[in-house]
Each structure stands twice: as structure tokens, then as C-alpha cells.
Design a protein around this motif. Sequence first.
Motif, mmCIF file in Angstrom:
data_model
loop_
_atom_site.group_PDB
_atom_site.id
_atom_site.type_symbol
_atom_site.label_atom_id
_atom_site.label_comp_id
_atom_site.label_asym_id
_atom_site.label_seq_id
_atom_site.Cartn_x
_atom_site.Cartn_y
_atom_site.Cartn_z
ATOM 1 N N GLY A 1 37.955 28.338 -109.032
ATOM 2 C CA GLY A 1 37.079 28.455 -107.875
ATOM 3 C C GLY A 1 36.998 27.107 -107.183
ATOM 4 O O GLY A 1 36.625 26.115 -107.806
ATOM 5 N N MET A 2 37.356 27.058 -105.899
ATOM 6 C CA MET A 2 37.454 25.788 -105.180
ATOM 7 C C MET A 2 36.393 25.694 -104.090
ATOM 8 O O MET A 2 36.469 26.367 -103.065
ATOM 9 N N ILE A 3 35.380 24.868 -104.326
ATOM 10 C CA ILE A 3 34.314 24.646 -103.344
ATOM 11 C C ILE A 3 34.721 23.482 -102.440
ATOM 12 O O ILE A 3 34.968 22.375 -102.920
ATOM 13 N N PHE A 4 34.772 23.727 -101.146
ATOM 14 C CA PHE A 4 35.161 22.684 -100.190
ATOM 15 C C PHE A 4 34.093 22.536 -99.114
ATOM 16 O O PHE A 4 34.002 23.330 -98.191
ATOM 17 N N VAL B 1 45.798 22.462 -100.769
ATOM 18 C CA VAL B 1 47.121 23.063 -100.936
ATOM 19 C C VAL B 1 47.657 22.807 -102.341
ATOM 20 O O VAL B 1 48.254 23.690 -102.973
ATOM 21 N N SER B 2 47.426 21.605 -102.874
ATOM 22 C CA SER B 2 47.960 21.286 -104.206
ATOM 23 C C SER B 2 47.303 22.122 -105.292
ATOM 24 O O SER B 2 47.986 22.606 -106.203
ATOM 25 N N PHE B 3 45.986 22.317 -105.235
ATOM 26 C CA PHE B 3 45.331 23.126 -106.257
ATOM 27 C C PHE B 3 45.702 24.601 -106.132
ATOM 28 O O PHE B 3 45.932 25.280 -107.143
ATOM 29 N N GLU B 4 45.768 25.121 -104.914
ATOM 30 C CA GLU B 4 46.153 26.522 -104.742
ATOM 31 C C GLU B 4 47.570 26.755 -105.233
ATOM 32 O O GLU B 4 47.856 27.737 -105.929
ATOM 33 N N HIS C 1 45.343 32.072 -110.241
ATOM 34 C CA HIS C 1 44.839 32.412 -108.913
ATOM 35 C C HIS C 1 43.821 31.371 -108.489
ATOM 36 O O HIS C 1 43.100 30.811 -109.321
ATOM 37 N N ALA C 2 43.766 31.081 -107.189
ATOM 38 C CA ALA C 2 42.783 30.140 -106.646
ATOM 39 C C ALA C 2 41.967 30.825 -105.556
ATOM 40 O O ALA C 2 42.512 31.581 -104.746
ATOM 41 N N ILE C 3 40.660 30.559 -105.538
ATOM 42 C CA ILE C 3 39.778 31.092 -104.505
ATOM 43 C C ILE C 3 39.197 29.920 -103.718
ATOM 44 O O ILE C 3 38.534 29.047 -104.284
#
Length: 348
Positions: free
Chosen positions: A59-62, A71-74, A83-85
Amino acid sequence: MKTPSSSATNLNKKNLEHMVTMNDFSKQEIDKMLELMTLLKNARKDNAIPELFKNKTVGMIFEAGSTRTRVSFETAATLLGGHAIFLSKKDIHLGAKETVEDTARVLSRMCDIIVARTNSPDTIEGLIREATVPVINGLDTVYHPTQMLADIFTIQEHLPDGKELADLTLAFMGDATDVCRSLLLICTKYGINFKQIGPKKYHLEDKWLRLADINCQESGATYEITEDIEKVSECEVIYGDSFYWTTQLEEKAERLAAFMPEYVITNELMKKAAPGAILLHCLPANDKEEVTREALEGEYSVAFDQSENRLTAQMAILIYFTHKFIKEPTIEQIKFHENKINDLLKKL
């Protein structure tokens, strides 16, 4: 009948680790991360990356925008079979209708790891207080640990012949940013001499130097905070960063007047550096401000190798912080649940 939680919350979380700053880790621990990066980069070259994040979600909070971190984490999650959200301020209620702590609780029950790029270290601290999965600081205005992994890895890849990391001196050209602070600490941990070169008004504060002192006592590194541009002659690594950030637009004119043209990285400045010196830049780069396009595209520039290594770093981070919690099901378990579900579906 109440079914117990099946989330990551109920997995074995003994010795749960988070990443706030690389200074929290020993050199030996960081070496393991770097070794993992090497293995993953080699696997990617052969298009043979093992799916070590399979069936997992980050889960990516931005709160702040980013090209490289997002982009690198996804991409890292996808390459590793997961999977990345992406969760922007528009997508969740962080700090508005929902507390940071409650956000951490919810994401911990649905995701296996949380990455947060925030406008305040308080957000990272709040997430860590209640998260039951690893929390990774993707930048919090104080530290930028994921960038540091990519930076040290890139420097290792481009070491001058016959030299080791502890033989180098790095010059950071610019303001006391999150990158500057983080570099001071990672460099002094690795025995790399560090120099911040820029106007006195924008020098590192003493509290950061006191932390560096502790590292220097163990590694033998030194640091120098100076206005003297000629000090680049002692440096094998020249590092550029923006002279202002999005939260400092009101200061832009003042900052540019203070830094330009003396502290701009140009071909001429690179010629003053130590023989074989390389140029790093965390990007995005503001052409003709902190670095010229000619310098950024020069044969000594490794800025885009450095950018690519953000992906290598994020793959390593996702694995390093979650691998001990992996519970692979047996074939028998999978078949058991498949049969149970199929039996029910036949009755619907």
C-alpha cells in the motif's frame, strides 16, 4: 460464528522492522540489502526475477508527488509477482476524516507492507505506532532512506580502479535537504568522507553533525561543511539536488540568487573534481539551475544509472522487510480450500 482475521495482522510479527532512516541500520545490515540488490539486478538482466512477493500487496501512501519512488515501487511489486496500490490524498482520508493511526490499522489488515511519501515525519511516526506490517519511509522531508540505498549501490558500481568506498570523498552541492542529511549519515557510516558545499545560510544544522560524529568515531570518516567551491578538487563523487523544493517556491528567487552561478554543477566544475570523479543527481533535475544539461549528459554522469537503481533498491526493500513473514501454503492446503469453495459454488 465469527471467523478470525486472516490478515497480516495475525501473522508472526516478532521483531517487526520499519525503515525510517538508513542510520537506524548497522553497516552489516545495509551490506545485506546491497548484496540482495546485486542478486536482483542480475536476475532482472536475465529476465529471471523470482516471484518472492507473490500474492502480496504494498500500500503506497503519497502525500507528495514523485516519478521515481512511485514507478520504482509499483514496478518492483509487479516484477516480484505482487501488487501495488497507489493512494494519493484524493484516494484516502489520511489525517482528515480518518486518523493516521486508523489508516495504519486498516492497511495492515489488507496489505503486507506500507510505503509512505509524506509531507511530515509525524505521519511516518503515526503509521509506525499502529501498523502491524513494515512501514517504509519513501521520503518524509527529513530523511530519504530508499534513495540512499540506490546511491550507495550506484557508487559501488562505479568505484574508481583500486578504490573502495572508504577511500572516497563525496561533495553535496546545495541546501541541507532530506537527501543532504541522509547522505551525511550514510557516507559517514560507510567511511566515505562528506562535504556539503554551499552558502553558509543553507548549511547543515549541528544536530545532524552530532549524529555524524557518532558514525565517524566508528568508521573513521570525516565531514566538512564549507562555502569553498574549490574543495571539489578533493572529491571523487559530486552530488546534485534542487536548490529549492515545491514547498519553498516563495523562496525560489532568493535561493537561486544565493547558489547561482557559483554552486551550479557544470563541465568546468567537474574538471576541478578529483580524477575520474562521477556525477550523481537524485532527480528531477532543473536544467541550468543546480546542474547544466551538458553536465548531466556528460560521460562522468551516472545519474540515470542511479535512477534505475531505485527499482533495484525497491525490489530489495520489499523482500528484505517481508520475507520472514512468508507462509507458503502446502499443495494439500490449497486443494482443501479449493474443494470446499467449489462444493459451495455447485449449490448456488
